[in-house]
Design a protein around this motif. Sequence first.
Motif, PDB file in Angstrom:
ATOM      1  N   PRO A  73       0.823  -1.217   0.000  1.00  0.00           N
ATOM      2  CA  PRO A  73       0.000   0.000   0.000  1.00  0.00           C
ATOM      3  C   PRO A  73       0.859   1.271   0.000  1.00  0.00           C
ATOM      4  O   PRO A  73       2.077   1.199  -0.142  1.00  0.00           O
ATOM      5  CB  PRO A  73      -0.773  -0.129   1.307  1.00  0.00           C
ATOM      6  CG  PRO A  73       0.178  -0.807   2.231  1.00  0.00           C
ATOM      7  CD  PRO A  73       1.059  -1.701   1.382  1.00  0.00           C
ATOM      8  N   LYS A 106       4.965  -5.121  -6.552  1.00  0.00           N
ATOM      9  CA  LYS A 106       4.099  -4.063  -7.069  1.00  0.00           C
ATOM     10  C   LYS A 106       3.800  -3.069  -5.960  1.00  0.00           C
ATOM     11  O   LYS A 106       2.956  -3.287  -5.097  1.00  0.00           O
ATOM     12  CB  LYS A 106       2.769  -4.634  -7.576  1.00  0.00           C
ATOM     13  CG  LYS A 106       1.934  -3.551  -8.251  1.00  0.00           C
ATOM     14  CD  LYS A 106       0.458  -3.846  -8.191  1.00  0.00           C
ATOM     15  CE  LYS A 106      -0.353  -2.916  -7.367  1.00  0.00           C
ATOM     16  NZ  LYS A 106      -0.095  -1.495  -7.375  1.00  0.00           N
ATOM     17  N   PRO A 107       4.513  -1.932  -5.966  1.00  0.00           N
ATOM     18  CA  PRO A 107       4.193  -0.905  -4.969  1.00  0.00           C
ATOM     19  C   PRO A 107       2.887  -0.213  -5.322  1.00  0.00           C
ATOM     20  O   PRO A 107       2.383  -0.364  -6.445  1.00  0.00           O
ATOM     21  CB  PRO A 107       5.366   0.071  -5.061  1.00  0.00           C
ATOM     22  CG  PRO A 107       6.176  -0.311  -6.234  1.00  0.00           C
ATOM     23  CD  PRO A 107       5.565  -1.515  -6.890  1.00  0.00           C
ATOM     24  N   GLY A 166       1.972   0.268 -11.408  1.00  0.00           N
ATOM     25  CA  GLY A 166       0.631   0.138 -11.973  1.00  0.00           C
ATOM     26  C   GLY A 166      -0.419   0.067 -10.892  1.00  0.00           C
ATOM     27  O   GLY A 166      -0.104   0.044  -9.700  1.00  0.00           O
ATOM     28  N   GLY A 219      -4.413  -1.599  -9.534  1.00  0.00           N
ATOM     29  CA  GLY A 219      -4.951  -2.926  -9.292  1.00  0.00           C
ATOM     30  C   GLY A 219      -5.331  -3.638 -10.574  1.00  0.00           C
ATOM     31  O   GLY A 219      -5.045  -4.826 -10.759  1.00  0.00           O
ATOM     32  N   SER A 261      -6.013  -3.100   1.949  1.00  0.00           N
ATOM     33  CA  SER A 261      -7.366  -3.081   2.518  1.00  0.00           C
ATOM     34  C   SER A 261      -7.978  -4.486   2.545  1.00  0.00           C
ATOM     35  O   SER A 261      -7.576  -5.367   1.777  1.00  0.00           O
ATOM     36  CB  SER A 261      -8.247  -2.167   1.673  1.00  0.00           C
ATOM     37  OG  SER A 261      -8.349  -2.696   0.367  1.00  0.00           O
ATOM     38  N   VAL A 293      -9.600  -5.474  -0.985  1.00  0.00           N
ATOM     39  CA  VAL A 293      -8.684  -5.985  -2.012  1.00  0.00           C
ATOM     40  C   VAL A 293      -8.027  -7.290  -1.533  1.00  0.00           C
ATOM     41  O   VAL A 293      -7.858  -8.232  -2.310  1.00  0.00           O
ATOM     42  CB  VAL A 293      -7.633  -4.928  -2.394  1.00  0.00           C
ATOM     43  CG1 VAL A 293      -6.649  -5.499  -3.402  1.00  0.00           C
ATOM     44  CG2 VAL A 293      -8.299  -3.678  -2.964  1.00  0.00           C
ATOM     45  N   GLY A 309      -6.490  -4.530   7.532  1.00  0.00           N
ATOM     46  CA  GLY A 309      -6.815  -3.338   8.308  1.00  0.00           C
ATOM     47  C   GLY A 309      -6.827  -3.560   9.811  1.00  0.00           C
ATOM     48  O   GLY A 309      -6.590  -4.667  10.304  1.00  0.00           O
ATOM     49  N   LEU A 355      -5.261  -6.268  15.107  1.00  0.00           N
ATOM     50  CA  LEU A 355      -3.873  -6.083  14.681  1.00  0.00           C
ATOM     51  C   LEU A 355      -2.960  -5.716  15.851  1.00  0.00           C
ATOM     52  O   LEU A 355      -1.924  -6.343  16.065  1.00  0.00           O
ATOM     53  CB  LEU A 355      -3.808  -5.008  13.586  1.00  0.00           C
ATOM     54  CG  LEU A 355      -2.445  -4.817  12.904  1.00  0.00           C
ATOM     55  CD1 LEU A 355      -1.924  -6.119  12.334  1.00  0.00           C
ATOM     56  CD2 LEU A 355      -2.538  -3.768  11.804  1.00  0.00           C
ATOM     57  N   SER A 392      -7.763  -8.889  10.630  1.00  0.00           N
ATOM     58  CA  SER A 392      -6.562  -8.083  10.347  1.00  0.00           C
ATOM     59  C   SER A 392      -5.551  -8.844   9.500  1.00  0.00           C
ATOM     60  O   SER A 392      -4.525  -8.265   9.116  1.00  0.00           O
ATOM     61  CB  SER A 392      -5.922  -7.600  11.647  1.00  0.00           C
ATOM     62  OG  SER A 392      -6.710  -6.562  12.202  1.00  0.00           O
TER      63      SER A 392
HETATM   64  P1  NAD Z   1      -5.563  -1.061  -1.176  1.00  0.00           P
HETATM   65  O1  NAD Z   1      -6.083  -2.393  -0.780  1.00  0.00           O
HETATM   66  O2  NAD Z   1      -6.450  -0.140  -1.907  1.00  0.00           O
HETATM   67  O3  NAD Z   1      -4.270  -1.222  -2.111  1.00  0.00           O
HETATM   68  C1  NAD Z   1      -3.159  -2.007  -1.706  1.00  0.00           C
HETATM   69  C2  NAD Z   1      -2.416  -2.471  -2.943  1.00  0.00           C
HETATM   70  O4  NAD Z   1      -3.254  -3.377  -3.691  1.00  0.00           O
HETATM   71  C3  NAD Z   1      -2.036  -1.351  -3.911  1.00  0.00           C
HETATM   72  O5  NAD Z   1      -0.749  -1.617  -4.426  1.00  0.00           O
HETATM   73  C4  NAD Z   1      -3.104  -1.479  -4.997  1.00  0.00           C
HETATM   74  O6  NAD Z   1      -2.705  -1.003  -6.253  1.00  0.00           O
HETATM   75  C5  NAD Z   1      -3.289  -2.988  -5.052  1.00  0.00           C
HETATM   76  N1  NAD Z   1      -4.560  -3.430  -5.644  1.00  0.00           N
HETATM   77  C6  NAD Z   1      -5.688  -2.717  -5.849  1.00  0.00           C
HETATM   78  N2  NAD Z   1      -6.641  -3.508  -6.389  1.00  0.00           N
HETATM   79  C7  NAD Z   1      -6.104  -4.750  -6.531  1.00  0.00           C
HETATM   80  C8  NAD Z   1      -6.595  -5.995  -6.996  1.00  0.00           C
HETATM   81  N3  NAD Z   1      -7.842  -6.134  -7.434  1.00  0.00           N
HETATM   82  N4  NAD Z   1      -5.775  -7.063  -6.932  1.00  0.00           N
HETATM   83  C9  NAD Z   1      -4.520  -6.960  -6.458  1.00  0.00           C
HETATM   84  N5  NAD Z   1      -3.978  -5.799  -6.026  1.00  0.00           N
HETATM   85  C10 NAD Z   1      -4.776  -4.700  -6.043  1.00  0.00           C
HETATM   86  O7  NAD Z   1      -5.000  -0.408   0.172  1.00  0.00           O
HETATM   87  P2  NAD Z   1      -4.374   1.031   0.367  1.00  0.00           P
HETATM   88  O8  NAD Z   1      -5.481   2.029   0.303  1.00  0.00           O
HETATM   89  O9  NAD Z   1      -3.201   1.183  -0.539  1.00  0.00           O
HETATM   90  O10 NAD Z   1      -3.811   0.926   1.868  1.00  0.00           O
HETATM   91  C11 NAD Z   1      -4.594   1.142   3.006  1.00  0.00           C
HETATM   92  C12 NAD Z   1      -4.960  -0.165   3.675  1.00  0.00           C
HETATM   93  O11 NAD Z   1      -3.792  -0.941   3.922  1.00  0.00           O
HETATM   94  C13 NAD Z   1      -5.604   0.034   5.023  1.00  0.00           C
HETATM   95  O12 NAD Z   1      -6.723  -0.801   5.157  1.00  0.00           O
HETATM   96  C14 NAD Z   1      -4.516  -0.395   6.010  1.00  0.00           C
HETATM   97  O13 NAD Z   1      -4.986  -0.839   7.247  1.00  0.00           O
HETATM   98  C15 NAD Z   1      -3.828  -1.465   5.242  1.00  0.00           C
HETATM   99  N6  NAD Z   1      -2.471  -1.677   5.752  1.00  0.00           N
HETATM  100  C16 NAD Z   1      -2.219  -2.783   6.526  1.00  0.00           C
HETATM  101  C17 NAD Z   1      -0.954  -2.992   7.057  1.00  0.00           C
HETATM  102  C18 NAD Z   1      -0.660  -4.191   7.941  1.00  0.00           C
HETATM  103  O14 NAD Z   1       0.506  -4.451   8.202  1.00  0.00           O
HETATM  104  N7  NAD Z   1      -1.658  -4.925   8.411  1.00  0.00           N
HETATM  105  C19 NAD Z   1       0.076  -2.085   6.785  1.00  0.00           C
HETATM  106  C20 NAD Z   1      -0.206  -0.980   5.997  1.00  0.00           C
HETATM  107  C21 NAD Z   1      -1.492  -0.786   5.478  1.00  0.00           C
END
Ligand code: NAD
Length: 481
Positions: A152, A177-178, A208, A210, A231, A234, A254, A413, A457
């Motif tokens: 994320p 994939k960042p 890129g 998702g 999240s 996803v 989350g 978490l 979580s």
């Molecule tokens: P996100 O789920 O929107 O995106 C995370 C990553 O997934 C991104 O790189 C995104 O491009 C990719 N992605 C999007 N759609 C996808 C798909 N269909 N298939 C595969 N990959 C896809 O999350 P975000 O908004 O970037 O980050 C916030 C969330 O991350 C929060 O819910 C937070 O709690 C969680 N988080 C958890 C931890 C942990 O260690 N538990 C750490 C940091 C963030």
Amino acid sequence: MQLLDHQFIDNRWVPSRGERRLAVMDPYREEAIAEVTAGHPDDVDDAVAAARRALPAWRALSGSQRASYLERFAEGLSRRRDELTRLSSTNNGKVLAEANIDLDDAIACYRYYAGQARELDQRQGRLVELETSGVEARCYHDPVGVVGLITPWNFPLVTSAWKLAPALAAGCTAVLKPSEVTPLPERVLAEIASEIGLPAGVLNLLFGDGAGIGAPLAAHPGIDKISFTGSNRVGEAVMHAAAERSADVSLELGGKSPIIVMEDADPEQAADWVMAGIYFNAGQICSATSRLLVHKAIAESLYSAIGARIDALTLGDPLSEETDMGPLTSVRQREAVQGYLAVAKQEGLTAVRDASHRRLPPQGYFVAPALFRDVPCDSRLWREEIFGPVLCARSVGSEQEAIELANASDFGLAATVISADRERAHRIGRALQAGSVWINSEQLVLPETGWGGFKRSGIGRELGPWGLAAYLAVKHLVEPT
Ligand code: NAD
């Protein structure tokens, strides 16, 4: 403006096969600072093929040989501290001091897994203690194969280090994939890989979103394991994709973590820990301790100590040393948090502090740090992850009530316990359903201790030996003697 339309595959920058591009923003100046490709499934095919070609030679190296590359990753990050912290700050909105903490965490992680890679050599082929006589069994740890790593935007460089360092230590090759929101700091990982002579194909970095990269990577038959941080929505889609081919999956998702403050705590000291748990990184922390459970005997004094600290926070340019809290990372995240503030209004929640108490900087995706008190347990603000600088509080009458309310969550978490009585704090900590419990402290994350959640979580653990085990498959050689 920088154009990031190339992918890092086989140690070369090759043009993405995708046509779509996305703006990369500076959330303080509210302007685009780069354009990044949205990626294309064909990029994923190319990167996975490169990682598969590189796997046999990489896994054949000893752990010590792989460790030397990880140490050089750590050195590469250290050398570029100024550039990296400024990039993180500019692209993510986090204040410079926090960007420095992030970089220290990432460097420590690469160093730690260099040590783990060396130890792995010692563990290979160990005899297993058996009850049965006439048989000998030896235990080996093989890399799981080619791994897909998806991260994320809230802690660029850190969340990728937690995956990449153990994966490479284990002997896996990787497609990373960042987040498309914060590609600028992560790009440096590819540059360091080239500088240190990492063999081609061991690390492939794909920019890129998702649709362009994430979903095709999660579904790719050439990926043996997916490790995802992000999240729940996803993460669940990633797990479905992995299930289609029974592939291994780890999920870091989350949180809605509690912070318990008992009546024997000093409210002033407790207020400092409460602040660190929710307003760091503008509240965009998966382990934010966003639900405050305070004993009613000190609730009023704690609320006023927190209120005074919120008033003293300086919001502004994350690159300025005066700033305590920067903007949220994206306009989308600001809208999401504002949506919760609208719900708070509809529900008639009592704000100790919110936007009505301060003027926001004229530019930037800011949200005023907020504290709501006496929040009902069925409020959406109490139950859902907000991922912003919004703290919800309730008072409790006993230790038992605090534990019950803390555990009454879909997530698990992290948690914090604050009490002058150490034995009591440990007793409460042991009763909490959370992967990390901080006692009289906040957000102490160490490379040696595991990271991951109970309940929704996530699945699995990062960091520590568990983080390495996530990229290893156990194998036994058994023979009659
Ligand atoms: P996100 O789920 O929107 O995106 C995370 C990553 O997934 C991104 O790189 C995104 O491009 C990719 N992605 C999007 N759609 C996808 C798909 N269909 N298939 C595969 N990959 C896809 O999350 P975000 O908004 O970037 O980050 C916030 C969330 O991350 C929060 O819910 C937070 O709690 C969680 N988080 C958890 C931890 C942990 O260690 N538990 C750490 C940091 C963030």
